[in-house]
Design a protein around this motif. Structure first.
Motif, mmCIF file in Angstrom:
data_model
loop_
_atom_site.group_PDB
_atom_site.id
_atom_site.type_symbol
_atom_site.label_atom_id
_atom_site.label_comp_id
_atom_site.label_asym_id
_atom_site.label_seq_id
_atom_site.Cartn_x
_atom_site.Cartn_y
_atom_site.Cartn_z
ATOM 1 N N THR A 30 0.493 -1.377 -0.611
ATOM 2 C CA THR A 30 0.697 0.392 0.324
ATOM 3 C C THR A 30 0.944 1.185 0.208
ATOM 4 O O THR A 30 0.292 2.105 -0.177
ATOM 5 C CB THR A 30 -1.327 -0.088 1.018
ATOM 6 N N GLN A 31 2.056 0.898 0.384
ATOM 7 C CA GLN A 31 3.292 2.349 0.279
ATOM 8 C C GLN A 31 4.888 2.140 -1.202
ATOM 9 O O GLN A 31 4.976 0.621 -0.640
ATOM 10 C CB GLN A 31 3.092 2.693 1.838
ATOM 11 N N PRO A 106 9.842 3.058 1.486
ATOM 12 C CA PRO A 106 9.586 4.300 3.306
ATOM 13 C C PRO A 106 8.685 5.099 2.092
ATOM 14 O O PRO A 106 9.715 5.398 0.796
ATOM 15 C CB PRO A 106 11.162 3.707 3.492
ATOM 16 N N ALA A 107 8.870 6.241 2.748
ATOM 17 C CA ALA A 107 8.437 7.617 2.489
ATOM 18 C C ALA A 107 9.461 7.981 2.153
ATOM 19 O O ALA A 107 10.996 7.523 2.717
ATOM 20 C CB ALA A 107 8.115 8.138 3.114
ATOM 21 N N GLY A 108 10.215 8.482 1.074
ATOM 22 C CA GLY A 108 11.365 9.553 0.409
ATOM 23 C C GLY A 108 11.189 9.502 -0.860
ATOM 24 O O GLY A 108 10.084 9.298 -1.945
ATOM 25 N N THR A 135 8.890 10.452 -6.051
ATOM 26 C CA THR A 135 8.915 10.678 -4.514
ATOM 27 C C THR A 135 7.706 9.378 -3.844
ATOM 28 O O THR A 135 6.764 9.185 -4.851
ATOM 29 C CB THR A 135 8.585 11.990 -4.558
ATOM 30 N N VAL A 136 8.085 9.045 -2.663
ATOM 31 C CA VAL A 136 6.742 8.453 -2.728
ATOM 32 C C VAL A 136 6.653 8.712 -1.063
ATOM 33 O O VAL A 136 6.897 9.011 0.036
ATOM 34 C CB VAL A 136 7.291 6.400 -2.017
ATOM 35 N N GLU A 137 5.389 8.913 -0.917
ATOM 36 C CA GLU A 137 4.479 9.683 0.373
ATOM 37 C C GLU A 137 4.069 8.494 1.244
ATOM 38 O O GLU A 137 3.552 7.008 0.435
ATOM 39 C CB GLU A 137 3.180 10.326 -0.208
ATOM 40 N N GLU A 138 3.754 9.216 2.132
ATOM 41 C CA GLU A 138 3.550 7.930 3.316
ATOM 42 C C GLU A 138 1.855 7.925 3.500
ATOM 43 O O GLU A 138 1.177 8.422 2.595
ATOM 44 C CB GLU A 138 3.432 9.173 5.101
ATOM 45 N N GLY A 139 1.849 6.351 3.229
ATOM 46 C CA GLY A 139 0.820 5.740 2.812
ATOM 47 C C GLY A 139 0.053 5.662 1.903
ATOM 48 O O GLY A 139 -1.173 4.919 0.948
ATOM 49 N N LYS A 140 0.648 6.285 0.695
ATOM 50 C CA LYS A 140 0.175 6.239 -0.861
ATOM 51 C C LYS A 140 1.220 5.450 -2.053
ATOM 52 O O LYS A 140 2.190 4.683 -1.736
ATOM 53 C CB LYS A 140 0.285 7.599 -1.271
ATOM 54 N N THR A 142 2.585 5.052 -5.736
ATOM 55 C CA THR A 142 3.404 6.689 -6.484
ATOM 56 C C THR A 142 2.972 5.268 -7.605
ATOM 57 O O THR A 142 4.110 4.870 -8.317
ATOM 58 C CB THR A 142 4.452 6.991 -5.976
#
Length: 154
Positions: A30-31, A106-108, A135-140, A142
Motif C-alpha cells: 500500500t506504500q 519507505p516514504a522518500g 517521491t513516495v508519500e506516507e501510505g500512498k 506512486t
C-alpha cells in the motif's frame, strides 16, 4: 547428547519460522512504487490515417536507488544508458510478463532505473539533473510509467 541436539534443532526451526523476511505479495503493498515498463521501438512519428504505435510491456528488473544526479553516474556518451551508478541501491523488483511491477518502499525520494542488457536505463530528468526521481508519500503508491525507447525514432 541426542536430546540436546534435538532441542537445539527444534528451537532453531521454530525461530526461523518466525522470521519477518517474507516478501509481501504485490496486492498487499500500500506504500511504495507501482508501475509498468514498456519498450518503444521503430518509427514512433505520428502519421495521418495510421494507428499510433503501441509500446509493449517487457520482462525486466527495476532498480530503486537513492536520489541520483547525473554527476553520480557513468554514462555511455549522451545516451540514457548507464554503466555505473555511485549511489546506494535500495531495492529491486522483477516485472511480470506485461511489464507491471509493485514494490514496497519507505516514504522518500528515489531514482528508478531499468535493467538494459548489463547496464541501466533511465531517460527522465528534472531541472537539477536528478535522474528518474520519484517521491513516495506516507501510505500512498506512486504510479510510474517507464518507457525504454533506445530503439525508437521520433
Amino acid at each position: 547428547m541426542k536430546q540436546i541436539l534435538f532441542f537445539l534443532l527444534a528451537g532453531g526451526l521454530a525461530l526461523s519460522g518466525c522470521s519477518s523476511s517474507k516478501k509481501l505479495k504485490p496486492s498487499m503493498i500500500t506504500q511504495g512504487i507501482s508501475g509498468i515498463v514498456t519498450e518503444a521501438t521503430g518509427n514512433q512519428m505520428p502519421m495521418q490515417d495510421a494507428p499510433r504505435p503501441v509500446s509493449k510491456g517487457i520482462l525486466t528488473t527495476v532498480y530503486i536507488f537513492e536520489p541520483t544526479n547525473t554527476t553520480q553516474v557513468t554514462q555511455q556518451g549522451t545516451s540514457p544508458i548507464y554503466t555505473k551508478i555511485s549511489t546506494k541501491e535500495v531495492a529491486s523488483v522483477q516485472t511480470d510478463s506485461s511489464g507491471s511491477f509493485k514494490i514496497a518502499l519507505p516514504a522518500g525520494s528515489y531514482s528508478v532505473f531499468v535493467k538494459y542488457g548489463n547496464n541501466y536505463f533511465a531517460n527522465l530528468f528534472d531541472q537539477n539533473n536528478n535522474i528518474a526521481l520519484f517521491t513516495v508519500e506516507e501510505g500512498k503508491l506512486t504510479e510510474v510509467k517507464l518507457v525504454v525507447n533506445k530503439g525508437a525514432s521520433y
